[in-house]
Design a protein around this motif. Structure first.
Motif, PDB file in Angstrom:
ATOM      1  N   LYS A  19       0.824  -1.215   0.000  1.00 13.60           N
ATOM      2  CA  LYS A  19       0.000   0.000   0.000  1.00 13.60           C
ATOM      3  C   LYS A  19       0.861   1.270   0.000  1.00 13.60           C
ATOM      4  N   CYS A  22       2.054   1.894   4.034  1.00 17.41           N
ATOM      5  CA  CYS A  22       2.386   0.781   4.929  1.00 17.41           C
ATOM      6  C   CYS A  22       2.739  -0.423   4.073  1.00 17.41           C
ATOM      7  N   CYS A  24       1.194  -3.355   3.977  1.00 19.46           N
ATOM      8  CA  CYS A  24       0.086  -4.293   3.724  1.00 19.46           C
ATOM      9  C   CYS A  24      -0.011  -4.612   2.230  1.00 19.46           C
ATOM     10  N   CYS A  36      -4.949  -5.282   6.661  1.00 18.93           N
ATOM     11  CA  CYS A  36      -4.917  -3.963   7.300  1.00 18.93           C
ATOM     12  C   CYS A  36      -3.906  -3.986   8.435  1.00 18.93           C
ATOM     13  N   CYS A  37      -3.444  -2.780   8.802  1.00 17.62           N
ATOM     14  CA  CYS A  37      -2.514  -2.652   9.926  1.00 17.62           C
ATOM     15  C   CYS A  37      -2.823  -1.319  10.617  1.00 17.62           C
ATOM     16  N   CYS A  40      -2.817   1.799   8.049  1.00 17.57           N
ATOM     17  CA  CYS A  40      -3.917   2.044   7.105  1.00 17.57           C
ATOM     18  C   CYS A  40      -5.269   2.118   7.820  1.00 17.57           C
TER      19      CYS A  40
HETATM   20 ZN   LIG Z   1      -1.571  -1.292   6.392  1.00 17.47          ZN
END
Ligand SMILES: [Zn+2]
Length: 470
Positions: A19, A22, A24, A36-37, A40
């Motif tokens: 992304k 990040c 991901c 997701c993290c 994000c």
């Molecule tokens: Zn993320």
């Protein structure tokens, strides 16, 4: 008289592995909320780090669209609240887009027209809301996917021009491999800004159109709005400055909301992200990586392969198809025949199976061989097409299929004459009809001989001998 003014805003998802801020994954179609993290999802304390590849893809797009590339750029926060935007702001670019003042050419009625590109900037995508009957769900996998937004000047004056522009834009993005431009997966989205000016300079307010899921929908929505704007002007009224949604089932646009003003978003520079500095060497390096673009490839195809304008345009509309063509002609040098075969048979298979040229199992060398067999008269055109379909599925060579199925065309005089004699003996009535002037009877007899040979007799010779033998 009225003039219609159309500007487009196109969002294209970039083909990076991770992304924009990040690490991901960007893979499409994964289980909801598994990619997701904290970054994000905008959890407190998390900090974004800009993905270098996103800048490069945006700048390459800018170069391919004749833009000026900025030397210093910043990321801004665009503030608004919506459930699919967990931070309540989107990181985008407002004052300092990476690219500006470019153009894409379109060709209409043999005339070239430049459509201005106002800006190309980078931003993050929001999540996806899924609305059920009495509740809604949100999938945050799409949060933070990298996008470029391409904003055109209002230089298009018809639905046709907008359609041509989108076709060219898509093919450029595919050529430079920055986006796969799949509208059905949402990796290419297009909004339209439209208004109408009368000959005495009375203007309607600009209306924004959304929910356009295909280029055809874009064209239809423009045509609908054009009529709506003109009819309001003729009644002495005006359009509302608003955003309207295209309803594909009703074939009309429907009001969604009043259009936001830029001040509604309270843009400001994102304090979590540093300035983007783009030096000359970096830009020069990216310029070197730009491949031959569709327009240049088309001119070269006309020059090198003596193809008509139409063929060159169809073949170069996709880089993969163009590459395939150039591979096949290494093995079979009748360029026009290769072009015809690709534009009919290859495209038919791609459409029927809803696949791309990369999914097709046929090797260019094998197609070259198949065309050679047809040209030499070893197999008929009809059987050639059948063999081609089989090759697409199995990846077998044409020689294998022909030998295994005994499909070699019969051109041997004695064998054909034998078959014709048999058909003549069995169909005295048709012979009689033919002699009495019924031309249809001849077609029937040719058909019978072809049937007798199980489609393998050389039809030209059958016609020729049959005429003599009756
Ligand atoms: Zn993320």
């Amino acid at each position: 008289m009225y003039q219609i003014l159309i500007g487009l805003e196109i969002h294209a998802e970039l083909l990076t592995n991770s992304k924009i801020f990040c690490s991901c994954s960007t893979q499409f179609g994964k289980e909801a909320n598994t990619q997701c993290c904290p970054v994000c999802l905008g959890l407190p304390g998390s900090l974004p780090v800009l993905n270098k590849k996103v800048i490069e893809f945006a700048i390459q797009s800018g170069i391919a669209m004749n833009c000026e590339i900025t030397k210093k750029s910043f990321m801004d926060r665009k503030n608004y609240f919506y459930p699919d935007l967990p931070k309540a702001y989107q990181i985008s670019q407002y004052e300092d887009p990476l690219c500006k003042d470019g153009y894409i050419e379109i060709e209409k009625d043999k005339k070239v027209k430049k459509i201005g590109i106002q800006r190309i900037h980078i931003e993050e995508d929001a999540g996806k809301s899924i609305h059920e009957k009495d509740y809604s769900l949100v999938d945050y996998n799409r949060c933070g996917l990298p996008l470029i937004e391409i904003v055109t000047k209002p230089h298009m004056n018809s639905s046709k021009e907008a359609y041509l522009f989108l076709e060219n834009l898509k093919s450029i993005l595919e050529y430079i491999e920055v986006s796969d431009c799949k509208m059905e997966e949402g990796s290419l989205r297009c909004d339209v800004n439209i208004n109408v000016v009368s000959s005495d300079m009375v203007k309607t307010n600009i209306v924004e159109l959304k929910n356009l899921n295909s280029f055809k929908a874009v064209a239809k929505a423009i045509e609908y709005e054009e009529k709506r704007h003109i009819s309001l002007l003729e009644k002495g009224e005006n359009t509302k400055k608003e955003t309207r949604r295209w309803d594909e089932h009703k074939n009309m646009t429907i009001p969604m909301r009043s259009k936001e003003y830029v001040q509604d978003y309270r843009y400001f520079k994102d304090p979590d992200l540093v300035m983007i500095h783009i030096d000359k060497d970096w830009i020069e390096g990216m310029k070197k990586n730009i491949p031959e673009l569709p327009k240049d490839k088309k001119s070269r195809f006309i020059k090198d392969y003596h193809l008509p304008d139409y063929d060159a345009k169809v073949l170069t509309s996709s880089r993969k198809i163009a590459d395939f063509f150039e591979e096949v002609v290494k093995y079979f040098s009748d360029f026009k025949l290769v072009s015809n075969f690709i534009m009919t048979e290859v495209y038919r298979v791609l459409k029927e199976k809803n696949i791309t040229i990369e999914d097709i199992k046929i090797k260019p060398k094998d197609l070259g061989e198949l065309l050679t067999f047809i040209q030499k008269g070893m197999i008929s055109n009809h059987i050639g097409k059948k063999i081609f379909k089989k090759m697409c599925i199995s990846g077998e060579t044409p020689r294998n299929i022909i030998e295994n199925k005994g499909l070699i065309q019969i051109s041997d005089e004695n064998s054909i004459k034998e078959m014709i004699q048999k058909v003549i003996n069995e169909n005295p009535q048709s012979i009689e009809d033919y002699k009495n002037g019924k031309d249809k009877a001849l077609g029937f007899l040719v058909g019978q001989v072809m049937k007798e040979s199980r489609g393998k007799a050389n039809p030209k010779l059958v016609n020729q001998y049959l005429n003599k033998m009756i």
